[in-house]
Design a protein around this motif. Structure first.
Motif, PDB file in Angstrom:
ATOM      1  N   GLY A  99       0.817  -1.207   0.000  1.00  0.00           N
ATOM      2  CA  GLY A  99       0.000   0.000   0.000  1.00  0.00           C
ATOM      3  C   GLY A  99       0.850   1.256   0.000  1.00  0.00           C
ATOM      4  N   LEU A 100       1.943   1.246   0.763  1.00  0.00           N
ATOM      5  CA  LEU A 100       2.859   2.393   0.797  1.00  0.00           C
ATOM      6  C   LEU A 100       3.593   2.579  -0.527  1.00  0.00           C
ATOM      7  CD1 LEU A 100       4.532   2.057   4.321  1.00  0.00           C
ATOM      8  CD2 LEU A 100       3.032   3.897   3.536  1.00  0.00           C
ATOM      9  N   MET A 101       3.928   1.469  -1.178  1.00  0.00           N
ATOM     10  CA  MET A 101       4.708   1.526  -2.420  1.00  0.00           C
ATOM     11  C   MET A 101       3.841   1.826  -3.644  1.00  0.00           C
ATOM     12  SD  MET A 101       7.201  -1.689  -1.506  1.00  0.00           S
ATOM     13  CE  MET A 101       8.016  -1.774  -3.074  1.00  0.00           C
ATOM     14  N   ARG A 102       2.535   1.727  -3.485  1.00  0.00           N
ATOM     15  CA  ARG A 102       1.596   1.944  -4.590  1.00  0.00           C
ATOM     16  C   ARG A 102       1.789   3.336  -5.197  1.00  0.00           C
ATOM     17  NH1 ARG A 102      -4.357   0.571  -2.947  1.00  0.00           N
ATOM     18  NH2 ARG A 102      -3.587   1.498  -1.048  1.00  0.00           N
ATOM     19  N   GLY A 103       1.922   3.377  -6.537  1.00  0.00           N
ATOM     20  CA  GLY A 103       2.077   4.644  -7.245  1.00  0.00           C
ATOM     21  C   GLY A 103       3.447   5.268  -7.110  1.00  0.00           C
ATOM     22  N   ARG A 104       4.395   4.540  -6.515  1.00  0.00           N
ATOM     23  CA  ARG A 104       5.720   5.097  -6.275  1.00  0.00           C
ATOM     24  C   ARG A 104       6.811   4.201  -6.857  1.00  0.00           C
ATOM     25  NH1 ARG A 104       5.843   6.643   0.000  1.00  0.00           N
ATOM     26  NH2 ARG A 104       7.700   7.782  -0.642  1.00  0.00           N
ATOM     27  N   THR A 105       8.032   4.699  -6.817  1.00  0.00           N
ATOM     28  CA  THR A 105       9.182   4.012  -7.402  1.00  0.00           C
ATOM     29  C   THR A 105      10.087   3.451  -6.309  1.00  0.00           C
ATOM     30  OG1 THR A 105       9.119   5.459  -9.333  1.00  0.00           O
ATOM     31  CG2 THR A 105      11.201   4.375  -8.884  1.00  0.00           C
ATOM     32  N   HIS A 106      10.682   2.303  -6.592  1.00  0.00           N
ATOM     33  CA  HIS A 106      11.704   1.749  -5.705  1.00  0.00           C
ATOM     34  C   HIS A 106      12.789   1.092  -6.542  1.00  0.00           C
ATOM     35  CE1 HIS A 106       8.973  -1.753  -6.238  1.00  0.00           C
ATOM     36  NE2 HIS A 106      10.087  -2.464  -6.141  1.00  0.00           N
ATOM     37  N   GLN A 107      13.906   0.771  -5.891  1.00  0.00           N
ATOM     38  CA  GLN A 107      15.038   0.143  -6.580  1.00  0.00           C
ATOM     39  C   GLN A 107      15.316  -1.223  -5.980  1.00  0.00           C
ATOM     40  OE1 GLN A 107      15.440   3.562  -5.584  1.00  0.00           O
ATOM     41  NE2 GLN A 107      14.793   4.021  -7.666  1.00  0.00           N
ATOM     42  N   LEU A 108      15.608  -2.169  -6.850  1.00  0.00           N
ATOM     43  CA  LEU A 108      16.090  -3.483  -6.450  1.00  0.00           C
ATOM     44  C   LEU A 108      17.568  -3.568  -6.830  1.00  0.00           C
ATOM     45  CD1 LEU A 108      13.259  -5.936  -7.575  1.00  0.00           C
ATOM     46  CD2 LEU A 108      13.904  -5.354  -5.237  1.00  0.00           C
ATOM     47  N   HIS A 109      18.400  -3.933  -5.868  1.00  0.00           N
ATOM     48  CA  HIS A 109      19.830  -4.116  -6.095  1.00  0.00           C
ATOM     49  C   HIS A 109      20.138  -5.598  -5.949  1.00  0.00           C
ATOM     50  CE1 HIS A 109      20.269   0.230  -5.667  1.00  0.00           C
ATOM     51  NE2 HIS A 109      19.564   0.145  -4.561  1.00  0.00           N
ATOM     52  N   SER A 110      20.626  -6.225  -7.007  1.00  0.00           N
ATOM     53  CA  SER A 110      20.974  -7.643  -6.967  1.00  0.00           C
ATOM     54  C   SER A 110      22.489  -7.780  -7.011  1.00  0.00           C
ATOM     55  CB  SER A 110      20.343  -8.394  -8.136  1.00  0.00           C
ATOM     56  OG  SER A 110      18.952  -8.514  -7.932  1.00  0.00           O
ATOM     57  N   GLY A 111      23.040  -8.344  -5.933  1.00  0.00           N
ATOM     58  CA  GLY A 111      24.480  -8.543  -5.837  1.00  0.00           C
ATOM     59  C   GLY A 111      24.834  -9.997  -6.020  1.00  0.00           C
TER      60      GLY A 111
END
Length: 198
Positions: A99-111
């Motif tokens: 619900g917080l992430m809805r309509g927003r951007t985030h990043q996934l970092h794969s190491g």
């Protein structure tokens, strides 16, 4: 194939599927590491660096027990709203997070990290940026019901390879990075190490 052995130091089904799909021969030995201890001494603002450090720690832990094998460690972190996001402990927490992430951007970092003889010989990280659409509460409830507690195994409470794809309106970056491993650099290193034919 070569005589070199590869061990994947991860319990992730997605990482196993990536290597299997790419035709990479490997076995699995889950690394017994205290991820919380690694996170506690790492700068929380450096989510990409943490993904690499966790991958290195996992690769080293298994390599020390099987020094003659090439050991691949991998991990993924999620950066959102200036902080690190951990796996949700419950379905209610997953619902709140999405619900917080809805309509927003985030990043996934794969190491990822490759170790041999108890030493890391290579490590790297790749980042993908994902934008969630402004989905309805009804869709969110249907999504959580359909996917169930399997979502608790994913840092973002979604699987892009499943119904979770419907949560998004845009993804910038490599698909494999979203799934949890920077596959192209990993394959290049496995060729260099002699695990795969060049």
């Amino acid at each position: 194939m070569s005589g070199e052995r590869l061990v994947l130091a991860s319990k992730s089904a997605a990482r196993r599927a990536m290597l299997e799909g790419a035709g990479v021969p490997f076995s699995v030995q889950v690394a017994d590491v205290d991820e919380d201890a690694v996170k506690a001494v790492h700068d929380p603002a450096d989510a990409a660096g943490l993904a690499v450090e966790l991958a290195r720690v996992k690769a080293l832990a298994v390599s020390r027990h099987d020094p003659e094998a090439w050991v691949l460690g991998a991990d993924q972190t999620l950066a959102f709203a200036g902080g690190l996001v951990s796996k949700a402990p419950s379905m209610a927490a997953a619902r709140d997070r999405l619900g917080l992430m809805r309509g927003r951007t985030h990043q996934l970092h794969s190491g990822a990290a490759l170790a041999c003889n108890g030493q890391v010989v290579w490590s790297g990280v790749d980042t993908a940026t994902l934008r969630m659409r402004d989905f309805s509460d009804a869709f969110l409830d249907a999504y959580l019901a359909a996917e169930g507690e399997a979502l608790l195994g994913s840092v973002g409470s979604y699987r892009l390879e499943g119904m979770g794809s419907q949560l998004f309106e845009a993804v910038e970056g490599d698909y494999f990075t979203v799934l949890g491993m920077p596959l192209w650099p990993v394959l290049a290193e496995l060729r260099r190490a002699g695990v795969l034919t060049t």
